[in-house]
Design a protein around this motif. Sequence first.
Motif, PDB file in Angstrom:
ATOM      1  N   ALA A   1       0.818  -1.215   0.000  1.00  0.00           N
ATOM      2  CA  ALA A   1       0.000   0.000   0.000  1.00  0.00           C
ATOM      3  C   ALA A   1       0.849   1.261   0.000  1.00  0.00           C
ATOM      4  N   ASP A   2       2.030   1.202   0.576  1.00  0.00           N
ATOM      5  CA  ASP A   2       2.928   2.361   0.616  1.00  0.00           C
ATOM      6  C   ASP A   2       3.926   2.366  -0.538  1.00  0.00           C
ATOM      7  N   GLY A   3       3.780   1.438  -1.459  1.00  0.00           N
ATOM      8  CA  GLY A   3       4.683   1.375  -2.602  1.00  0.00           C
ATOM      9  C   GLY A   3       5.184  -0.032  -2.828  1.00  0.00           C
ATOM     10  N   GLN A   4       5.357  -0.398  -4.101  1.00  0.00           N
ATOM     11  CA  GLN A   4       5.820  -1.741  -4.434  1.00  0.00           C
ATOM     12  C   GLN A   4       7.334  -1.864  -4.403  1.00  0.00           C
ATOM     13  N   ARG A   5       8.024  -0.850  -4.862  1.00  0.00           N
ATOM     14  CA  ARG A   5       9.489  -0.924  -4.863  1.00  0.00           C
ATOM     15  C   ARG A   5      10.004  -0.922  -3.427  1.00  0.00           C
ATOM     16  N   GLY A   6      10.935  -1.792  -3.170  1.00  0.00           N
ATOM     17  CA  GLY A   6      11.485  -1.889  -1.825  1.00  0.00           C
ATOM     18  C   GLY A   6      10.691  -2.768  -0.890  1.00  0.00           C
ATOM     19  N   LEU A   7       9.644  -3.430  -1.404  1.00  0.00           N
ATOM     20  CA  LEU A   7       8.856  -4.340  -0.571  1.00  0.00           C
ATOM     21  C   LEU A   7       9.702  -5.538  -0.173  1.00  0.00           C
ATOM     22  N   LEU A   8       9.741  -5.842   1.108  1.00  0.00           N
ATOM     23  CA  LEU A   8      10.506  -6.970   1.622  1.00  0.00           C
ATOM     24  C   LEU A   8       9.584  -8.106   2.035  1.00  0.00           C
ATOM     25  N   ALA A   9      10.105  -9.310   1.960  1.00  0.00           N
ATOM     26  CA  ALA A   9       9.296 -10.475   2.327  1.00  0.00           C
ATOM     27  C   ALA A   9       8.740 -10.348   3.743  1.00  0.00           C
ATOM     28  N   THR A  10       9.571  -9.915   4.680  1.00  0.00           N
ATOM     29  CA  THR A  10       9.110  -9.840   6.067  1.00  0.00           C
ATOM     30  C   THR A  10       8.047  -8.765   6.282  1.00  0.00           C
ATOM     31  N   ASP A  11       7.898  -7.838   5.310  1.00  0.00           N
ATOM     32  CA  ASP A  11       6.822  -6.843   5.407  1.00  0.00           C
ATOM     33  C   ASP A  11       5.439  -7.500   5.349  1.00  0.00           C
ATOM     34  N   LEU A  12       5.366  -8.725   4.806  1.00  0.00           N
ATOM     35  CA  LEU A  12       4.084  -9.406   4.655  1.00  0.00           C
ATOM     36  C   LEU A  12       3.606 -10.044   5.952  1.00  0.00           C
ATOM     37  N   LEU A  13       4.508 -10.295   6.877  1.00  0.00           N
ATOM     38  CA  LEU A  13       4.166 -11.123   8.035  1.00  0.00           C
ATOM     39  C   LEU A  13       3.009 -10.584   8.862  1.00  0.00           C
ATOM     40  N   PRO A  14       2.947  -9.302   9.204  1.00  0.00           N
ATOM     41  CA  PRO A  14       1.791  -8.832   9.977  1.00  0.00           C
ATOM     42  C   PRO A  14       0.479  -8.946   9.210  1.00  0.00           C
ATOM     43  N   HIS A  15       0.553  -8.816   7.889  1.00  0.00           N
ATOM     44  CA  HIS A  15      -0.664  -8.909   7.087  1.00  0.00           C
ATOM     45  C   HIS A  15      -1.138 -10.356   6.959  1.00  0.00           C
ATOM     46  N   ILE A  16      -0.205 -11.291   6.885  1.00  0.00           N
ATOM     47  CA  ILE A  16      -0.584 -12.712   6.898  1.00  0.00           C
ATOM     48  C   ILE A  16      -1.360 -13.026   8.174  1.00  0.00           C
TER      49      ILE A  16
END
Length: 514
Positions: free
Chosen positions: A494-509
């Motif tokens: 939501a804050d941008g696709q570039r620079g997205l890290l795998a661990t950024d997904l963990l709270p959303h999972i």
Amino acid sequence: MDSQNPITAEGARAQKPSQKLAQKLYSAAAVRQLDQLVIRQQQVPAIALMKRAGRAAFDCLRSRWPEVSGIQVFCGGGNNGGDGYVIAGLAAQRQIPVSVFVGIPKDRLKGEALEAYGFAEREGATLVTRLDDMPPVDKNTVLVDALLGTGFSGALRAPMDSAIAHVNGAGAPVLSVDLPSGLSADSGFVQTADGVVRADATVTFIGRKAGLFLGRGPAVTGEVVFEDLGAAADIYPQVPALLTRHTGASLQRLPARAADSYKNQFGHVMIVGGDHGFGGAAMMAAEAAARSGSGLISLATRPEHVMASLTRRPEVMAHPVVSGQELEPLLETPDVIAVGPGLGQSPWSEQLLARAGRAKAALVVDADALNILAGGRVLAGFKRDDWVLTPHIGEAARLLGIANADVSADPVAAARRIQEKFSGVVILKGAGTVIAHADGVEVINTGNPGMASGGMGDLLTGVIASLIGQGMELPAAARLGVWLHGEAGNRAAADGQRGLLATDLLPHIRGLVD
């Protein structure tokens, strides 16, 4: 509407497709069968279907771009070109300036396409045979791609190659009719990166074409709008679909937890991996399993990674293993084992895969475990009904001993072949992720290009292992895991696709799994 006009007298009925229909994807041949069933069983003349298709596409254009001040239509032959001529005639009727590139000479048009050409001509659309004669575009010009339909295959030929390049280079929004020209209706394959129209929206008719959701399809179709053109619901069971497409709404979810739940009810997942220099992959898989709701998480990895694991996630039971022999006793207690994240392809890696592959627990096999499996030295000829293989295109090609391009040309066939070779469930990852199992083939479209970064596949492995450990059947766990992973990626971006890290997904999972 002029009831005497042979084209406009028949309008398309705007209908919402049923949920059941929305999940069925068809080959080009199957859609042609559906067309014929509408014509024969519902006694709808072929020209009437063309009128409905042209009307539906024109209405879609006006709805999406209400400020349109000019339309340019690029027509080939056959039904796809005929749809384009109907659109042009309807635009001319409404005094919208419209120019048409005639890609196939009038003397080569036949049947309904020729009749539609006559309609556009009578209504005053400007018809040109040279791309250089198409007028310049402005900010409110919309281009309509009606060059190539579902019958296209092989290499592009003149003038279609030049017309596609012209459309892509015009700098105006594009509506594709039925599917973007140059895209395989069955597989989403394109011959070259530039050999396909890049549409902002695609309006497709009668049955959803599988290629819109496979391969390059998701990258070039834009928004897909479906119009059934009045096809009766009872014709669809008469024609087999190529595969089923799932959305979040159609997936089985985990049940709510009882108030007196305890950890042993929600599965014990073990992650096996993390060779020298690759410890992070195994740790991310373990954390993804934890955030997906597993009751217990174990990690079998190189001794050097144990301290880092304890520091990052003390809830994970980290075990140092230096050989397959040391791994053996650890395999007795997990309900599901995920092998492959950061595994490497060393002798240590092969020993661990050989032991894990024969464990009694269900398996999720990813990354270098798949590459070792493809090499044929470990678990040669091995099949299991209770494992999930999760290759990307390159790994799939190695498992089958074919080129990457061959997998891209027909991902459904590739996934089926891997499933037949190894049994179990196969997840062929991509923008349209294909899931093959004994009962069929499915696709799920979710995620975004920001997820093209290291570690994303390791998270998916952990999520799927967790769902299996919590009691889901393997196909259901594969479907839900793919969707959770992709949707978490969308939220994290939501804050941008570039620079997205795998661990950024963990709270959303964690937020999505309930």
